[in-house]
Design an enzyme around this catalytic site. Structure first.
Site, mmCIF file in Angstrom:
data_model
loop_
_atom_site.group_PDB
_atom_site.id
_atom_site.type_symbol
_atom_site.label_atom_id
_atom_site.label_comp_id
_atom_site.label_asym_id
_atom_site.label_seq_id
_atom_site.Cartn_x
_atom_site.Cartn_y
_atom_site.Cartn_z
ATOM 1 N N ASP A 26 -49.680 23.964 41.553
ATOM 2 C CA ASP A 26 -49.037 24.840 42.533
ATOM 3 C C ASP A 26 -48.620 26.174 41.947
ATOM 4 O OD1 ASP A 26 -48.999 23.131 44.741
ATOM 5 O OD2 ASP A 26 -47.285 22.031 43.938
HETATM 6 C C1 BGC Z 1 -42.994 23.416 41.089
HETATM 7 C C2 BGC Z 1 -44.138 22.533 41.489
HETATM 8 C C3 BGC Z 1 -43.965 22.126 42.908
HETATM 9 C C4 BGC Z 1 -43.803 23.347 43.791
HETATM 10 C C5 BGC Z 1 -43.616 22.873 45.217
HETATM 11 C C6 BGC Z 1 -42.866 24.572 42.027
HETATM 12 O O1 BGC Z 1 -41.740 25.319 41.700
HETATM 13 O O2 BGC Z 1 -43.129 23.832 39.771
HETATM 14 O O3 BGC Z 1 -44.200 21.401 40.661
HETATM 15 O O4 BGC Z 1 -45.044 21.372 43.335
HETATM 16 O O5 BGC Z 1 -42.735 24.128 43.345
HETATM 17 O O6 BGC Z 1 -42.798 23.541 46.012
HETATM 18 C C1 NOJ Z 2 -45.773 18.861 42.367
HETATM 19 C C2 NOJ Z 2 -46.496 18.781 43.653
HETATM 20 O O1 NOJ Z 2 -45.930 17.796 44.477
HETATM 21 C C3 NOJ Z 2 -47.946 18.474 43.456
HETATM 22 O O2 NOJ Z 2 -48.611 18.555 44.679
HETATM 23 C C4 NOJ Z 2 -48.543 19.430 42.455
HETATM 24 O O3 NOJ Z 2 -49.889 19.098 42.276
HETATM 25 C C5 NOJ Z 2 -47.793 19.412 41.159
HETATM 26 N N1 NOJ Z 2 -46.422 19.717 41.427
HETATM 27 C C6 NOJ Z 2 -48.343 20.398 40.141
HETATM 28 O O4 NOJ Z 2 -48.035 21.706 40.466
#
Ligand code: BGC
Ligand code: NOJ
Length: 811
Positions: free
Chosen positions: A483
């Site tokens: 993400d």
């Molecule tokens: C996080 C991710 C997460 C995303 C979702 C980010 O700040 O690092 O792990 O999936 O937010 O909102």
């Molecule tokens: C958390 C999110 O839930 C997932 O969808 C994503 O792949 C990972 N973070 C890595 O960014």
């Protein structure tokens, strides 16, 4: 230092010191009604949706961290204490919190008074039960005063913690006999209320928080408890609570059992009222009488135990390592059920108001859950697919209550669609139920736009094909699985979110991770098409898969490992030429699993590079070196301090991708080494550093470049649960469902003598005994099925309802 121990026989983790390094929690409930409960009785309850139907209030990031929950105060002479230690925090003579399968049991004692509180939600029931037992083990009579306490949430958890100008005037309750009803907004559009009851005549109650506590007190010293009697307060606005007051006389040796219930009721519009402004209590009364005796409660607890016996009985192993057995047989499977239920919505790191059910998350969660309750998996697949658009793109999440997709956490993540092929093929392999492919499934939740589910898979596949960049690699869109790799974002404003802020038009930034993912699930798509006789479709799709393999070989290789991406300007990411972020785990995992360039040694080189550059004492980090400054063209990934989260953290979700790739190369020692580095039961002795629960996986462990390597965060709700279960059972232990039967293909440490797995598959039981006399990692010398030698390693479907003996000799 340990804070407790595993009790495998009872499938419990027993916490013996309440001061764990972080709250160690458990989940109650399995279908519609859920609670989170910490080892000191903190937590909250909701119906279906942690945002829209929050029953009890919980304040995140509180001081101290876990303050507020379902509390009991016991007043025994001059001493006041709580069975869960909190909130009173009186030093206890004995404290024990047993987190089990969907129940939590506190057992404590003080001054020769024993208290036990068992919290659970009966199967299919919209209420939490707290069975409270008090026993006088002294030789003198005790006069005990017992106070219960919960704080109501005014339903919408987000509004509840922001909209005080309104909410301080809306709260309404009713009290009748021993039941406290919460009916805020019942007179307007809500057709639901909640209640808190006890199966005993009470000596008083309180429903107004400030009356109960006193405006200047904390939860450890409520005025009412101090004064030793309740004030029968009726809340009008402000903060409604529910507290019962009971006086209990306990002669020496005597014991008293009480049943408290926190319930949720929905009524028909025309059935709401008993009389003017008096709510219809009949449905609540019915619920209460279903569990008004200890026998009824104990029966429901026993049903819960049997429910888990059945679920966990579907895959179980016996090895020589109890840490492995307890992960596979108990805790990893349990966590898979919890992530299936919660997605990423409610934990002690997810506030229940931020995220609903994620498209990619929920699809992946299914691979650890589908063997448990396939019917629910099927329903989930349909719910998820219903939020997809005709061009294959999809909403990134939906709310469980409405099941409608929304853009609250962004959209246009180009990996999203492919995960639907993973979940669907995993479901069909497990069940043999191809009818799912014909089910009419809406696009964009619009029934008039429904098409057979197979068309959704096709749309997923072609979404990649139709969104290729300059190197014929998949365009990344807003981001891929990571993400935080926001290559089209270019955010300069700290007030905007990387997830939702408007992107630059992106026709250049490409992802090698999606490329690998496409090859893996593209091949799966082709295989599925062949299974159902769609050969033309398969042939066409195959060409696109091959073209992608060529594109990766030509443009995706850095010499020693796979590149990670091309940025918005077409510059390489994840190359040795870069100063930071030279190598990333995701593309090594997916391109290796896809076996791209295997014959040219690319897979082996890539996995060796992972070992050399990404592996550390606590797991495999996501990228190396971590970014030390903000790169506007990379986005959120470079906002994190080095070693944390997506920037050099050990993001446990992706470690199994490397484990699986290692098993495909036949390196069982290495695969298992990676497995045991992050499996929580192997980290129990590290609890002080690790911080979070030693019985469930967490999303992230701080990486080698972090300030405190090995310190973990974000336990429970992570794709880590299902991917690790999938990697250990299907690739390391190597027992893998396929369309025509069970594949036996273990890849284990050479030192192992073997192991045994009992696997229910398509209604037959396979009792599989694997021996490893030559001490190899991979390879099968001979398989016997019910005594008869088998050609190859695919056990065909065997008679249902029977136990089949499978003997496997490796070598
Ligand atoms: C996080 C991710 C997460 C995303 C979702 C980010 O700040 O690092 O792990 O999936 O937010 O909102
Ligand atoms: C958390 C999110 O839930 C997932 O969808 C994503 O792949 C990972 N973070 C890595 O960014």
């Amino acid at each position: 230092m340990n804070y407790g121990h595993f009790d495998d026989k009872n499938r419990e983790y027993v916490i013996t010191n309440p001061k764990t390094p972080y709250p160690w929690i458990n989940y109650l409930g399995n279908d519609d009604f859920f609670s989170l409960t910490s080892n000191t009785a903190g937590g909250y309850t909701f119906y279906k949706d942690a945002k829209f139907r929050r029953l009890t209030r919980y304040r995140y990031n509180n001081i101290p961290i876990d303050n507020g929950g379902k509390y009991f105060y016991i007043k025994d002479g001059g001493t006041t204490w709580s069975p869960g230690w909190k909130p009173v925090k009186t030093e206890l003579d004995h404290y024990e919190c047993r987190h089990g399968m969907s129940y939590t049991k506190f057992k404590s004692s003080k001054n020769e008074l024993e208290a036990e509180v068992v919290q659970f939600i009966p199967i299919g029931f919209w209420g939490e039960i707290q069975k409270v037992s008090l026993k006088n083990t002294s030789s003198v009579k005790k006069d005990i005063k017992l106070f219960s306490f919960i704080e109501w949430c005014l339903w919408n958890a987000e509004d509840d913690m922001t909209n005080f100008q309104r909410n301080f005037s809306t709260g309404e309750v009713e009290v009748k006999d021993s039941v406290i009803y919460h009916k805020t907004e019942f007179k307007e559009r809500r057709n639901h209320y909640a209640f808190y009851s006890v199966n005993e005549t009470i000596q008083g109650f309180d429903t107004d928080r400030e009356t109960f506590l006193g405006l200047y007190n904390d939860l450890d010293k409520p005025d009412v408890v101090g004064e030793g009697h309740s004030k029968n307060s009726l809340a009008h606005g402000w903060s409604p609570i529910a507290s019962h007051y009971l006086e209990i006389e306990l002669p020496p040796g005597a014991e008293k059992e009480l049943i408290f219930m926190l319930g949720y009721v929905e009524v028909e519009k025309d059935q709401k009222w008993e009389s003017k402004l008096v709510i219809n209590k009949q449905p609540a009364q019915k619920m209460i009488s279903a569990f008004d005796t200890t026998e009824k409660v104990d029966r429901a607890l026993e049903e819960l135990r049997i429910y888990w016996d059945n679920l966990l009985g579907k895959v179980s192993i016996k090895s020589k390592d109890p840490r492995l057995d307890r992960m596979v047989n108990i805790w990893n499977q349990y966590q898979c059920m919890v992530t299936f239920n919660m997605s990423r919505s409610a934990s002690f790191f997810e506030s229940g108001i931020g995220r609903g059910m994620g498209f990619r998350d929920s699809n992946q969660d299914l691979i650890g859950f589908v063997h448990q309750i396939p019917e629910r998996a099927r329903e989930r697949i349909v719910d998820i697919a219903s939020t997809q658009f005709e061009d294959g793109s999809c909403y990134h999440q939906y709310q469980p209550l409405t099941k409608k997709g929304n853009a609250a956490v962004g959209g246009n993540f180009n990996d999203d669609p492919l995960w639907l092929i993973l979940s669907t093929t995993a479901y069909i392999k497990e069940t043999g139920d191809y009818s799912l492919l014909e089910e009419m499934v809406p696009f964009d939740n619009d029934a008039s736009r429904a098409k057979p589910h197979f068309e959704h898979l096709k749309a997923s596949f072609y979404h990649v094909v139709e969104n290729l960049g300059p190197h014929k690699l998949p365009l990344i869109g807003r981001a891929d699985w990571n993400d935080c790799l926001n290559l089209n974002c270019f955010s300069e404003d700290p007030n905007e979110s990387f997830q939702t802020t408007e992107n630059e038009k992106g026709g250049v930034a490409e992802s090698l991770m999606i490329a690998g993912l496409f090859v893996v699930y593209g091949k799966e798509h082709v295989k599925l098409c062949r299974q159902i006789g769609k050969d033309k479709e398969a042939d066409e799709a195959q060409l696109y898969v091959e073209a992608m393999i060529d594109a990766v070989e030509e443009h995706g290789w850095d010499g020693e490992w796979y590149l990670r991406a091309y940025d918005h300007f077409g510059k390489k990411i994840g190359t040795s030429e870069n100063e930071e972020g030279k190598i990333f785990i995701e593309s090594q995992g997916w391109c290796s699993m896809a076996e791209i360039g295997k014959d040219k040694g690319m897979v082996e080189k890539s996995l060796n590079a992972v070992k050399e550059h990404l592996d550390c004492d606590y797991g495999i980090v996501l990228n190396y070196p971590a970014f030390t400054k903000y790169y506007i063209e990379y986005g959120e990934i470079s906002t994190y301090p080095a070693g944390y989260k997506e920037n050099g953290g050990i993001f446990c979700h992706n470690n199994p991708w490397i484990m699986i790739a290692e098993t495909q190369l036949g390196r069982g020692d290495r695969a298992f080494e990676y497995y045991s580095k992050i499996a929580p039961s192997y980290l129990e002795d590290l609890s002080e550093l690790h911080k979070v629960e030693p019985y469930v996986y967490c999303q992230m462990i701080a990486g080698k470049e972090a300030n405190k390597p090995g310190e973990a965060k974000n336990s429970w709700l992570s794709g880590t649960a299902s991917w690790n279960f999938y990697a250990i059972t299907q690739y390391i232990l190597g027992i893998r469902p396929d369309y025509q039967g069970l594949i036996i293909d273990p890849c284990i440490p050479k030192a192992w003598d073997g192991f045994r797995m009992i696997r229910t598959f398509r209604e037959a039981t396979y009792d599989i005994d694997i021996s490893n006399p030559d001490h190899v990692s991979k390879g099968i010398k001979q398989i016997f099925v019910n005594g008869n030698p088998l050609e190859g390693n695919l056990i065909p479907l065997l008679a249902k309802g029977k136990v089949h003996q499978i003997k496997v000799v490796m070598g």
